[in-house]
Scaffold this motif. Structure first.
Motif, PDB file in Angstrom:
ATOM      1  N   LEU A 125       0.812  -1.103  -0.098  1.00 29.36           N
ATOM      2  CA  LEU A 125       0.034  -0.055  -0.017  1.00 29.36           C
ATOM      3  C   LEU A 125       0.791   1.307   0.155  1.00 29.36           C
ATOM      4  CD1 LEU A 125      -2.916   1.036   0.089  1.00 29.36           C
ATOM      5  CD2 LEU A 125      -2.748   0.966   2.630  1.00 29.36           C
ATOM      6  N   LEU A 181      -8.453   7.388  -7.267  1.00 26.66           N
ATOM      7  CA  LEU A 181      -9.401   6.449  -6.553  1.00 26.66           C
ATOM      8  C   LEU A 181      -8.985   4.985  -6.492  1.00 26.66           C
ATOM      9  CD1 LEU A 181     -12.563   7.769  -8.103  1.00 26.66           C
ATOM     10  CD2 LEU A 181     -11.642   8.075  -5.904  1.00 26.66           C
ATOM     11  N   SER A 182      -7.853   4.794  -7.231  1.00 30.25           N
ATOM     12  CA  SER A 182      -7.188   3.301  -7.272  1.00 30.25           C
ATOM     13  C   SER A 182      -6.875   2.911  -5.925  1.00 30.25           C
ATOM     14  CB  SER A 182      -6.300   3.055  -8.387  1.00 30.25           C
ATOM     15  OG  SER A 182      -5.149   3.794  -8.021  1.00 30.25           O
ATOM     16  N   VAL A 183      -6.279   3.815  -5.206  1.00 28.14           N
ATOM     17  CA  VAL A 183      -5.665   3.542  -3.860  1.00 28.14           C
ATOM     18  C   VAL A 183      -6.619   3.170  -2.843  1.00 28.14           C
ATOM     19  CG1 VAL A 183      -4.664   4.686  -1.878  1.00 28.14           C
ATOM     20  CG2 VAL A 183      -3.879   5.247  -4.237  1.00 28.14           C
ATOM     21  N   PRO A 184      -7.959   3.505  -2.709  1.00 24.66           N
ATOM     22  CA  PRO A 184      -8.878   3.002  -1.631  1.00 24.66           C
ATOM     23  C   PRO A 184      -9.302   1.709  -2.357  1.00 24.66           C
ATOM     24  CG  PRO A 184      -9.718   5.122  -2.820  1.00 24.66           C
ATOM     25  CD  PRO A 184      -8.278   4.853  -3.111  1.00 24.66           C
ATOM     26  N   VAL A 185      -9.331   1.405  -3.512  1.00 30.93           N
ATOM     27  CA  VAL A 185     -10.075   0.337  -4.089  1.00 30.93           C
ATOM     28  C   VAL A 185      -9.040  -0.690  -3.851  1.00 30.93           C
ATOM     29  CG1 VAL A 185     -10.654  -0.889  -6.159  1.00 30.93           C
ATOM     30  CG2 VAL A 185     -11.320   1.561  -5.729  1.00 30.93           C
ATOM     31  N   TYR A 186      -7.651  -0.435  -4.075  1.00 28.41           N
ATOM     32  CA  TYR A 186      -6.663  -1.600  -3.847  1.00 28.41           C
ATOM     33  C   TYR A 186      -6.537  -1.876  -2.354  1.00 28.41           C
ATOM     34  CZ  TYR A 186      -2.150  -3.682  -3.298  1.00 28.41           C
ATOM     35  OH  TYR A 186      -1.018  -4.470  -2.925  1.00 28.41           O
ATOM     36  N   ALA A 187      -6.666  -0.775  -1.484  1.00 32.13           N
ATOM     37  CA  ALA A 187      -6.548  -0.917  -0.046  1.00 32.13           C
ATOM     38  C   ALA A 187      -7.543  -1.894   0.551  1.00 32.13           C
ATOM     39  CB  ALA A 187      -6.461   0.219   0.485  1.00 32.13           C
ATOM     40  N   LEU A 188      -8.647  -1.778  -0.201  1.00 31.68           N
ATOM     41  CA  LEU A 188      -9.850  -2.583   0.416  1.00 31.68           C
ATOM     42  C   LEU A 188      -9.708  -4.036  -0.127  1.00 31.68           C
ATOM     43  CD1 LEU A 188     -12.849  -3.050   1.805  1.00 31.68           C
ATOM     44  CD2 LEU A 188     -13.640  -2.316  -0.526  1.00 31.68           C
ATOM     45  N   ILE A 217       1.080   4.158  -2.724  1.00 25.22           N
ATOM     46  CA  ILE A 217       0.462   5.584  -2.618  1.00 25.22           C
ATOM     47  C   ILE A 217       1.879   6.425  -3.198  1.00 25.22           C
ATOM     48  CG2 ILE A 217       0.494   7.327  -0.732  1.00 25.22           C
ATOM     49  CD1 ILE A 217      -1.348   5.179   0.827  1.00 25.22           C
TER      50      ILE A 217
END
Length: 267
Positions: A162, A180-187, A166
């Protein structure tokens, strides 16, 4: 509270309750052992005195309420092995917590199954396994390290990936999709991380059950904490099946997300 003298009390079971922490001894009045309604008693004992009480032995007790103040050993090997499991069944009938009984009823499980419990000889062998504080500390340390690594490694890997994602973004040049790919990947990665933690935990549990340095320590502890029930040294098929299903789904979701990111030029 008045001290009560209880002579000829035959110890047939021991246990540890975790919440709140208590050391429990289960006795049957020796004179009622062969009757249709043997009289059972449940006492709390101090932690330091717990190990010196052995099942199958008869004690003269001094008790204050439900706590033992003192005891005198008067006989050994006084419990006929064939009476052990009937006494365990009666113990569960008399002392099982209501919440546990309701849980078994909801699951449709039998209240008592002799195949779920160790025999008298097996129980004695496990409970009489003697170790000193150094052996126990080493066993506990190896167990904690192995299980700790199983929990921490997936978290460390997740946080690292992560962090890399970032820091790969340049917010001045990144578009909305990349941000927006960051929160999607995080989830999605978090779901896969949970699977890794579960898988490594099962692996660590199985490994420590097979290592000589931890095996007997864990078996003895499990017998005391599980009311004498048998402990499997290998994960059940049902547990493995659930793990495979969850792992397949979480890995598929992560793979799909990474493919979508690659197709849209998101790295």
């Amino acid at each position: 509270m008045q001290t009560i003298y209880k002579p000829s009390m035959l110890l047939f079971s021991k246990g540890i309750e975790q919440y709140p922490s208590k050391r429990i001894l289960y006795f049957v009045e020796r004179d009622t052992l062969m009757s249709e309604q043997p009289l059972l008693h449940r006492y709390i004992i101090r932690r330091g005195d717990f190990d010196r009480y052995m099942i199958g032995c008869v004690y003269d007790l001094q008790a204050r309420g439900n706590r033992i103040d003192g005891a005198l050993l008067v006989d050994e090997d006084a419990l006929p092995p064939e009476l052990f499991l009937p006494l365990i069944e009666r113990r569960d009938l008399q002392f099982m917590p209501i919440a546990r009984a309701r849980q078994l009823r909801r699951r449709g499980k039998d209240f008592f199954d002799v195949d779920d419990y160790y025999s008298y000889d097996e129980t004695r062998e496990l409970l009489e396994f003697e170790t000193d504080w150094a052996d126990d500390f080493l066993s506990w340390l190896v167990f904690v390290v192995v299980r700790g690594l199983a929990m921490l490694l997936p978290v460390a890997l997740y946080l690292y990936t992560l962090y890399v994602r970032i820091n790969s973004l340049s917010y001045e040049k990144s578009n909305v999709g990349q941000i927006l790919s960051v929160p999607v990947y995080a989830l999605i990665a978090a779901i896969f991380m949970v699977f890794m933690m579960m898988a490594l935990s099962v692996g660590a549990e199985t490994m420590t059950m097979h290592l000589n340095v931890t095996r007997w320590f864990l078996l003895k502890r499990a017998v005391l904490r599980n009311s004498g029930k048998r402990v499997s040294v290998n994960p059940s098929r049902a547990r493995i099946r659930k793990l495979v299903i969850f792992g397949s789904v979480s890995f598929a979701l992560l793979l799909i997300v990474l493919i979508v990111f690659a197709a849209n030029g998101i790295h």
